[in-house]
Design an enzyme around this catalytic site. Structure first.
Site, PDB file in Angstrom:
ATOM      1  N   GLY A 184       0.821  -1.216   0.000  1.00 19.43           N
ATOM      2  CA  GLY A 184       0.000   0.000   0.000  1.00 19.43           C
ATOM      3  C   GLY A 184       0.844   1.251   0.000  1.00 19.43           C
ATOM      4  O   GLY A 184       1.992   1.253  -0.465  1.00 19.43           O
ATOM      5  N   ALA A 190       2.326   2.991   2.382  1.00 14.45           N
ATOM      6  CA  ALA A 190       3.575   2.945   3.142  1.00 14.45           C
ATOM      7  C   ALA A 190       4.606   2.078   2.433  1.00 14.45           C
ATOM      8  O   ALA A 190       5.741   2.505   2.204  1.00 14.45           O
ATOM      9  CB  ALA A 190       3.307   2.428   4.557  1.00 14.45           C
ATOM     10  N   CYS A 209      -8.170   7.093   0.004  1.00 13.11           N
ATOM     11  CA  CYS A 209      -8.979   8.313   0.135  1.00 13.11           C
ATOM     12  C   CYS A 209      -9.702   8.650  -1.156  1.00 13.11           C
ATOM     13  O   CYS A 209     -10.645   9.441  -1.170  1.00 13.11           O
ATOM     14  CB  CYS A 209      -8.109   9.500   0.518  1.00 13.11           C
ATOM     15  SG  CYS A 209      -7.195   9.245   2.036  1.00 13.11           S
ATOM     16  N   GLY A 261      -0.494  -2.252   7.123  1.00 16.88           N
ATOM     17  CA  GLY A 261      -1.723  -1.468   7.027  1.00 16.88           C
ATOM     18  C   GLY A 261      -2.764  -1.773   8.088  1.00 16.88           C
ATOM     19  O   GLY A 261      -2.457  -2.225   9.196  1.00 16.88           O
ATOM     20  N   GLY A 320     -14.560   2.836  11.163  1.00 12.89           N
ATOM     21  CA  GLY A 320     -13.144   2.960  11.495  1.00 12.89           C
ATOM     22  C   GLY A 320     -12.317   1.774  11.045  1.00 12.89           C
ATOM     23  O   GLY A 320     -12.846   0.814  10.459  1.00 12.89           O
ATOM     24  N   GLY A 367       3.369   3.185   8.510  1.00 17.10           N
ATOM     25  CA  GLY A 367       2.009   3.291   7.983  1.00 17.10           C
ATOM     26  C   GLY A 367       0.953   2.970   9.031  1.00 17.10           C
ATOM     27  O   GLY A 367       1.205   3.048  10.239  1.00 17.10           O
ATOM     28  N   TYR A 408      -1.916  39.270   1.450  1.00 11.59           N
ATOM     29  CA  TYR A 408      -3.231  39.854   1.154  1.00 11.59           C
ATOM     30  C   TYR A 408      -3.310  40.372  -0.281  1.00 11.59           C
ATOM     31  O   TYR A 408      -2.400  41.027  -0.780  1.00 11.59           O
ATOM     32  CB  TYR A 408      -3.492  41.005   2.129  1.00 11.59           C
ATOM     33  CG  TYR A 408      -4.394  42.104   1.612  1.00 11.59           C
ATOM     34  CD1 TYR A 408      -5.743  41.863   1.366  1.00 11.59           C
ATOM     35  CD2 TYR A 408      -3.898  43.382   1.373  1.00 11.59           C
ATOM     36  CE1 TYR A 408      -6.571  42.867   0.893  1.00 11.59           C
ATOM     37  CE2 TYR A 408      -4.716  44.400   0.895  1.00 11.59           C
ATOM     38  CZ  TYR A 408      -6.057  44.142   0.655  1.00 11.59           C
ATOM     39  OH  TYR A 408      -6.859  45.137   0.188  1.00 11.59           O
TER      40      TYR A 408
END
Lengths: 439, 439
Positions: free
Chosen positions: B9, B11, B42, B106, B236, B272, B416
């Site tokens: 993966g 890592a 992701c 992982g 999770g 990882g 700015y």
């Protein structure tokens, strides 16, 4: 306590507001030449282009806003002199005594002594009145060819506005590139290429020696007569130091101040464009002349007058602009300036994308980072890209402001999500490139 | 030197590439369960929504890219055990001896023991295969009502994808808000309000006790049966520690490593999602499980193996996501967590605009900053806004990574320009708000 401010621009207006927050009782008087308080000079090109509708829209707060906070305004008022012995400001409307005086007298557009520079159709771009004059002239004469003298920020932003109004624009610059104090030649070329796509041409290493016709019909560059029906002189600004000088205060290119922003007379402060600050990289006294510096100086002076032991920090002159959708961010020294100053540097440059390859819509971004060899510190950066330049120049500037070394950038923890940014950020890759130059 | 990596993966793949750059001669072997090297977990929600066209598009480099760099790939391979005495990895395809071993094994999606969780139409969202299954199911069954269990990043991003495909989405979360480890209730509500505009509803402080039907037709929440024809379990991930544990390495929730990322056996590194890191705010051992952490760990492990004395820095878990055009950035501790940990804090919050008022197109942005009272340090921030959140969370995170105090934020030099950012940035104003809590 009676606190008098001379100058109603960004520095003076912000000072008055900060001061009021810190001291509910102090008498605060702002003396200003113009009829309004603070407006944004950086916004003026966008008024010309029409992105901001009316000149008055850029005025941050109406006069009543200040008056409601019991800030006394003496606008449309000329200051003649400062009588330091009697602690009074002499104006065309009478004398104003002070306990503490704040000079926020700003800067004026520098106009080089070019023949014909006072002709009709020749403008500077520094004040609301300038914008009103330019807009009236454009409305009346419908100019088709604009010549901009000077390729600094105001020159480029003015050129963008003219181009957006359909004019053909020529920018003439004495130096060899655009934004010569902020960009190196390589990064400047990226900006130039983008502007050239929008009906703007450049002539570098050349100057305008004469403006011909009133109203203007051409400018002379070398032996050549180049047609022009509008000319913008954007050759920088000069600090207003005459008043301070006449009062016997120490003055260089700007008014000299200590870290608390006190002039050589401790009851008189100087802030904003008129005051010198310390360059964070070289330690030299310089003029910053950025709106953000003016605001921070206003804050520090107010806090010091209120009794807080606070110092104005050396500046990196972090700046950003956007031209035709391209963002340009810079801070610190350029490669060229570092060499001129004899600073040994390691430079890293990387051209990447603002998003991961597999996510649609990423835009090219070029990051150039400059590190000092002897202490490995980050001392400058230039970023040119299609989006998210502000965030990257600010991240690097924040690191530099905290004394970061190249290792801090290489191992920087960055935030990643496919629609937003790549896993390994271009700023880290650019730093990695520079690391090789240390070996 | 023979360097073996278990895990293909983020890592593992990055480690192999970094290692090759640092050592042209080392033998590098990557053993992976899947058929490809690194892809972006992701990015998977964006494959479901169709923003990224094909699942394969998120694969960062094809296998040949690694092989060209003489990185040997043993893919579709199961690792059975590590024989530390003989320094060999035992796989279903034979033994692989090593001098240095890197565990990049992982994490796996955590699936709570809900009745019916193995039914048809119930998915996790962690791997390319998950995405392929979800896409096939959607194509075949054309589900109209999705239930997402868990309101963390993957849950929310999955919900966004389903909503973009026209589904009605219900998100069920045991905690009292979305993104409970990253946001406080006030900032979470801003995100919730935006998502609710897009056919997504939430039920907090509740759980799914049963999934009914195979293919799924409903879920049970309390006494209620709620119709659902697709369920995503996004509760999770858990670090894969079994292999390390069986090999006798020290393991907590993740594999325990020192600052060089060596496990309790100095010839074995762990990087990882599977490895524990140090929380920069609390000093506790935590699991970071961000792609960016994996990449930096890969870099540090490779450099340490190559002989460089380098340490992996404690993490702030700087993270960003975008949901329906709203950007959400966070790092460090939330207000709620700080209170739980007994850290005395000063919080500042400011809702402003991303542009000056006089420039069109500014978007609302809310900045919340959290400082530790005893040393005034910046220890966390949450930003929710319509644009330019990445830059602001990164600026603050970079400051925190350099140990910045509240004064560093209040007096920060910012960049700015009217089209890009306000003169006084929302991050400075938020810090100013927090300053009052110190008095």
């Amino acid at each position: 306590m009676k606190i008098v401010v001379i100058g109603s621009g960004t520095a003076g207006s912000n000072f008055a507001l900060f001061m009021r927050k810190l001291d509910r009782k102090a008498e605060i008087i702002v003396i200003g030449k113009e009829e309004t308080m603070q407006y944004s000079p950086c916004a003026l090109p966008h008024v010309i282009s029409g992105t901001i509708e009316k000149p008055e829209d850029v005025i941050v707060f109406p006069n009543e806003f200040y008056e409601k906070q019991k800030i006394q305004l003496m606008l449309n008022t000329e200051v003649r002199a400062i009588d330091r012995e009697r602690k009074a400001v002499i104006t065309d409307k009478g004398e104003v005594p002070y306990d503490k005086l704040v000079l926020a007298v700003g800067s004026k557009a520098f106009v080089p002594p070019i023949k014909g520079v006072e002709n009709e159709g020749v403008f500077t771009l520094k004040s609301l009145d300038d914008v009103r004059r330019i807009k009236a002239y454009i409305a009346e004469k419908k100019p088709k060819k604009a010549v901009v003298i000077g390729a600094g920020l105001i020159g480029l932003e003015g050129a963008e506005a003219f181009a957006k109004l359909g004019m053909e624009v020529l920018i003439v610059e004495l130096m060899d590139r655009l934004m010569p104090t902020m960009l190196d030649k390589d990064t400047a070329k990226l900006v130039q290429a983008e502007m050239e796509k929008h009906n703007i041409t450049f002539r570098f290493n050349e100057g305008v020696s004469e403006i011909i016709g009133s109203p203007v019909r051409a400018v002379r560059i070398g032996d050549e007569e180049v047609p022009a029906d509008l000319v913008l002189v954007a050759t920088g600004v000069r600090a207003n130091v005459d008043l301070a000088k006449a009062a016997g205060l120490e003055v260089n290119r700007g008014i000299v101040v200590n870290e608390h922003l006190q002039t050589s007379d401790p009851d008189i402060y100087a802030i904003g464009d008129c005051a010198e600050v310390i360059d964070a990289v070289t330690g030299q006294r310089i003029l910053s002349q950025l709106g953000t510096s003016a605001v921070r100086m206003a804050k520090v002076a107010a806090e010091h007058i209120a009794g807080k032991n606070v110092a104005f920090r050396p500046v990196f002159n972090t700046a950003i602009t956007e031209l035709f959708g391209l963002e340009i961010g810079t801070f610190g020294v350029t490669e060229e300036r570092a060499k001129r100053e004899g600073i040994a540097i390691a430079v890293g440059k990387f051209k990447g994308s603002t998003k991961p390859e597999y996510y649609p819509g990423g835009k090219p971004i070029t990051v150039k980072v400059i590190f000092r060899k002897d202490d490995r510190k980050l001392i400058g950066a230039q970023i040119v890209g299609g989006e998210r330049v502000w965030g990257r120049i600010m991240t690097l500037s924040a690191l530099a402001q905290k004394g970061a070394t190249i290792d801090d950038v290489v191992y920087l923890e960055t935030a990643y999500a496919p629609p937003v940014s790549p896993t390994i950020d271009p700023i880290s890759v650019a730093a990695e490139m520079a690391l090789r130059r240390f070996r």
